[in-house]
Design a protein around this motif. Structure first.
Motif, mmCIF file in Angstrom:
data_model
loop_
_atom_site.group_PDB
_atom_site.id
_atom_site.type_symbol
_atom_site.label_atom_id
_atom_site.label_comp_id
_atom_site.label_asym_id
_atom_site.label_seq_id
_atom_site.Cartn_x
_atom_site.Cartn_y
_atom_site.Cartn_z
ATOM 1 N N THR A 8 0.554 -1.218 0.006
ATOM 2 C CA THR A 8 -0.387 -0.020 -0.141
ATOM 3 C C THR A 8 0.799 1.047 -0.325
ATOM 4 O OG1 THR A 8 -1.878 -1.127 0.818
ATOM 5 C CG2 THR A 8 -2.261 1.272 1.366
ATOM 6 N N SER A 9 0.860 2.145 -0.831
ATOM 7 C CA SER A 9 1.251 3.326 -1.310
ATOM 8 C C SER A 9 0.305 4.559 -0.625
ATOM 9 C CB SER A 9 2.125 3.531 -2.714
ATOM 10 O OG SER A 9 2.916 2.534 -2.507
ATOM 11 N N ILE A 10 0.805 5.424 -0.281
ATOM 12 C CA ILE A 10 0.304 6.582 0.381
ATOM 13 C C ILE A 10 1.031 7.816 -0.109
ATOM 14 C CG2 ILE A 10 -1.596 8.301 1.625
ATOM 15 C CD1 ILE A 10 -1.035 5.651 3.650
ATOM 16 N N SER A 11 0.642 9.304 -0.924
ATOM 17 C CA SER A 11 1.413 10.153 -1.310
ATOM 18 C C SER A 11 0.300 10.901 -1.828
ATOM 19 C CB SER A 11 1.712 9.441 -2.697
ATOM 20 O OG SER A 11 0.970 9.514 -3.528
ATOM 21 N N GLY A 12 1.042 11.799 -1.755
ATOM 22 C CA GLY A 12 0.718 13.648 -1.929
ATOM 23 C C GLY A 12 -1.064 13.405 -3.372
ATOM 24 N N PHE A 13 0.002 12.939 -4.139
ATOM 25 C CA PHE A 13 -1.106 13.045 -5.577
ATOM 26 C C PHE A 13 -1.209 11.580 -6.198
ATOM 27 C CE2 PHE A 13 2.117 17.116 -5.331
ATOM 28 C CZ PHE A 13 1.130 17.639 -5.080
ATOM 29 N N GLY A 14 -0.538 10.347 -6.137
ATOM 30 C CA GLY A 14 -0.636 8.419 -6.134
ATOM 31 C C GLY A 14 0.913 8.629 -6.948
ATOM 32 N N ALA A 15 1.109 7.250 -7.405
ATOM 33 C CA ALA A 15 2.190 6.497 -7.953
ATOM 34 C C ALA A 15 2.954 7.698 -8.733
ATOM 35 C CB ALA A 15 2.195 5.180 -7.725
ATOM 36 N N ASP A 16 1.800 7.774 -9.297
ATOM 37 C CA ASP A 16 3.216 8.598 -10.946
ATOM 38 C C ASP A 16 3.527 9.848 -10.645
ATOM 39 O OD1 ASP A 16 2.575 5.924 -12.432
ATOM 40 O OD2 ASP A 16 -0.098 7.002 -12.197
ATOM 41 N N GLY A 17 2.688 10.112 -9.647
ATOM 42 C CA GLY A 17 3.242 12.084 -8.849
ATOM 43 C C GLY A 17 2.321 13.232 -9.623
ATOM 44 N N GLY A 18 2.680 14.008 -9.406
ATOM 45 C CA GLY A 18 1.902 14.626 -9.329
ATOM 46 C C GLY A 18 2.826 16.814 -9.842
ATOM 47 N N PRO A 19 1.962 18.275 -9.532
ATOM 48 C CA PRO A 19 2.466 18.822 -9.878
ATOM 49 C C PRO A 19 4.093 19.550 -9.538
ATOM 50 C CG PRO A 19 0.388 19.108 -8.928
ATOM 51 C CD PRO A 19 1.138 18.207 -8.923
ATOM 52 N N GLY A 20 4.535 20.706 -9.920
ATOM 53 C CA GLY A 20 5.287 21.055 -9.274
ATOM 54 C C GLY A 20 7.158 19.882 -8.987
ATOM 55 N N THR A 21 6.846 20.173 -7.283
ATOM 56 C CA THR A 21 7.884 19.458 -6.795
ATOM 57 C C THR A 21 7.597 17.808 -6.993
ATOM 58 O OG1 THR A 21 7.434 19.960 -4.551
ATOM 59 C CG2 THR A 21 8.703 20.851 -5.627
ATOM 60 N N GLY A 22 6.240 17.730 -7.364
ATOM 61 C CA GLY A 22 5.988 16.314 -6.528
ATOM 62 C C GLY A 22 5.780 16.182 -5.484
ATOM 63 N N LYS A 23 6.681 17.162 -4.289
ATOM 64 C CA LYS A 23 6.197 16.401 -2.875
ATOM 65 C C LYS A 23 4.947 17.183 -2.265
ATOM 66 C CE LYS A 23 10.994 16.507 -1.964
ATOM 67 N NZ LYS A 23 10.681 14.438 -2.201
ATOM 68 N N ALA A 24 3.851 16.396 -1.228
ATOM 69 C CA ALA A 24 3.142 17.255 -1.454
ATOM 70 C C ALA A 24 2.658 17.337 0.902
ATOM 71 C CB ALA A 24 1.791 17.144 -1.500
ATOM 72 N N MET A 25 2.375 18.051 0.906
ATOM 73 C CA MET A 25 1.614 17.971 2.606
ATOM 74 C C MET A 25 0.442 18.912 3.084
ATOM 75 S SD MET A 25 5.194 19.514 4.379
ATOM 76 C CE MET A 25 4.908 18.944 6.234
ATOM 77 N N ASP A 26 0.049 18.400 3.720
ATOM 78 C CA ASP A 26 -1.681 18.610 3.946
ATOM 79 C C ASP A 26 -1.880 19.955 3.592
ATOM 80 O OD1 ASP A 26 -4.554 17.856 5.613
ATOM 81 O OD2 ASP A 26 -4.216 19.738 5.836
ATOM 82 N N THR A 27 -1.624 20.942 3.927
ATOM 83 C CA THR A 27 -1.797 22.408 3.068
ATOM 84 C C THR A 27 -1.784 22.653 2.214
ATOM 85 O OG1 THR A 27 -1.427 23.358 5.693
ATOM 86 C CG2 THR A 27 -1.742 25.170 3.578
ATOM 87 N N ILE A 28 -0.352 21.672 1.000
ATOM 88 C CA ILE A 28 -0.409 22.060 0.059
ATOM 89 C C ILE A 28 -2.191 20.945 -0.254
ATOM 90 C CG2 ILE A 28 -0.222 21.249 -2.262
ATOM 91 C CD1 ILE A 28 1.687 23.232 -0.280
ATOM 92 N N VAL A 29 -2.076 20.348 -0.588
ATOM 93 C CA VAL A 29 -3.151 19.417 -0.668
ATOM 94 C C VAL A 29 -4.758 20.079 -0.345
ATOM 95 C CG1 VAL A 29 -4.962 17.262 -0.600
ATOM 96 C CG2 VAL A 29 -2.177 17.108 -0.651
ATOM 97 N N GLN A 30 -4.900 20.632 0.611
ATOM 98 C CA GLN A 30 -6.002 21.703 1.282
ATOM 99 C C GLN A 30 -6.351 22.362 -0.219
ATOM 100 O OE1 GLN A 30 -7.082 22.805 4.663
ATOM 101 N NE2 GLN A 30 -6.031 21.066 5.818
ATOM 102 N N ALA A 31 -5.577 23.119 -0.871
ATOM 103 C CA ALA A 31 -5.366 24.749 -1.502
ATOM 104 C C ALA A 31 -5.702 23.575 -2.854
ATOM 105 C CB ALA A 31 -3.770 25.177 -1.433
#
Length: 412
Positions: free
Chosen positions: A136-159
């Motif tokens: 099981t993987s839990i990440s900001g944007f999923g296993a394929d990554g996401g925008p910007g740095t690809g790193k996400a913390m709670d506030t980024i995801v809330q935004a």
């Protein structure tokens, strides 16, 4: 009651840190699984170990005063787990991890996208070692990554999820939810997915990769409310303390605090009118039915505010309760976690103070009540690497000489 909890006998390899991943494995531990938390021996382990405040021999403190002082974050999230240190950048560390994976049912990780591939411990690696493993993987944007740095913390995801623009009044700045909702929501879906995949693996003998993103989890909840439809027909998305389309509905001020009121349907709304001393308005076209109340929401909410402003919260809530209108005081978190009801049900539990200084702390329990077995999170949080030797002996069958060699090499 049965002596076994739902996941008794299952072994979870926990490669998570911070909050989202550790909360998922905390729930799995509460459901009865044996959780082996793998931490880096050279970087102080899970970063949550260095989150202020700390429980010390003198009580709670902003700074750590001794190596054994425990961060409250780790005290909450590390319960019911065994800590093993492994350097996964070292081939010998990955070899140890492989031996743990062979004996596991579940592996949970919350690295940024691509990290497990770079380390050589991705789902394909794990499936080759143990085909029945649920990874099981839990990440900001999923296993394929996401925008910007690809790193996400709670506030980024809330935004990014839109949730910041659902609270507050029109024209207000975005409102960040004080609770790290994305960090806490994604692990709930991860546990649902993990347990579902385990059930399938028991039927088929084949494990699989469960991929949960924080952004997807939170945005899916935003999509549960038809905000886009509201916008298209001109209803405001942000309404502040009240919700006109459900009037009477919202939070209101009393003489000594605040209370919440939810009375969108006729019986509840009529109870509100009687509670505030206006039974004559039950048959008034402005307030007698739902459409009328919505059309005159500001006027109705004003009547409630005028009535409550000079009364104590307890009196206000009692009057509304007496007339069948759902209402409650607005409590602060400290009072809420000490509610006898949630404590009796084990949904919140009092923490054991490892330093014995009498710190009065409460933390999440497992908010699921089973008729067959109590769901509890047993044991206190471990010190870094506390169980390295016992786990490598019991699960991997290593001799003391091999463990000594790994320790001397800094791998464990």
């Amino acid at each position: 009651m049965s002596a076994e909890r739902p996941l008794s006998g299952m072994v979870v390899i926990d490669l998570t840190n911070a909050l989202a991943g550790p909360y998922a494995t905390l729930l799995l531990a509460g459901l009865g699984a044996r959780v082996i938390k793998v931490e880096n021996p050279h970087r102080g382990g899970d970063p949550a170990r260095n989150n202020s405040p700390y429980v010390t021999g003198e009580g709670l403190a902003v700074r750590r005063s001794a190596p054994e002082d425990m961060s409250v974050s780790m005290l909450v999230r590390g319960r019911g787990k065994e800590s093993v240190t492994l350097d996964l950048r070292d081939p010998r560390g990955r070899e140890v991890l492989a031996d743990l994976v062979r004996r596991a049912d579940i592996l949970v990780e919350n690295y940024s996208a691509g990290v497990t591939t770079r380390l050589g411990i991705d789902p394909a690696w794990a499936q080759e070692i143990n085909p029945r493993l649920v990874y099981t993987s839990i990440s900001g944007f999923g296993a394929d990554g996401g925008p910007g740095t690809g790193k996400a913390m709670d506030t980024i995801v809330q935004a990014l999820s839109g949730v910041m623009m659902t609270s507050g009044a029109p024209g207000d700045a975005p409102v960040r939810l004080g609770l790290p909702i994305a960090d806490l929501l994604a692990p709930l879906y991860a546990v649902i997915g993990t347990v579902s995949a385990v059930l399938q693996a028991q039927r088929t003998g084949a494990g699989q990769h469960v991929d949960v993103s924080m952004l997807g989890a939170l945005t899916s909840l935003v999509a549960c409310e038809p905000f886009d439809a509201f916008e298209q027909i001109g209803l405001p998305l942000r309404t502040g303390a009240t919700v006109p389309r459900l009037a009477p509905f919202g939070t209101f001020q009393a003489e000594d605090g605040w209370f919440a009121l939810c009375a969108p349907v006729d019986p509840f709304a009529h109870g509100v009118l009687r509670a505030i001393g206006r039974p004559d308005l039950v048959d008034d076209a402005r307030f007698g039915d739902r459409d009328g109340r919505v059309a005159h929401a500001d006027e109705l909410h004003g009547l409630i505010s005028d009535w409550s402003s000079g009364r104590p919260v307890a009196e206000v809530v009692a009057a509304l309760d007496a007339h069948g209108a759902p209402a409650a005081e607005v409590r602060d978190p400290s009072a809420a976690v000490r509610d006898p009801l949630v404590l009796a049900r084990g949904e919140v539990v009092r923490l054991t103070d490892p330093a014995g200084a009498g710190a009065d702390l409460y933390a999440t329990g497992v908010p699921i009540v089973f008729s067959g077995r109590a769901s509890t999170i047993d044991g206190s949080a471990p010190q870094l690497g506390e169980h390295s030797r016992s786990v490598l002996r019991e699960l991997c069958g290593y001799a003391e000489e091999r463990i000594d060699a790994l320790v001397d090499a800094g791998v464990v």
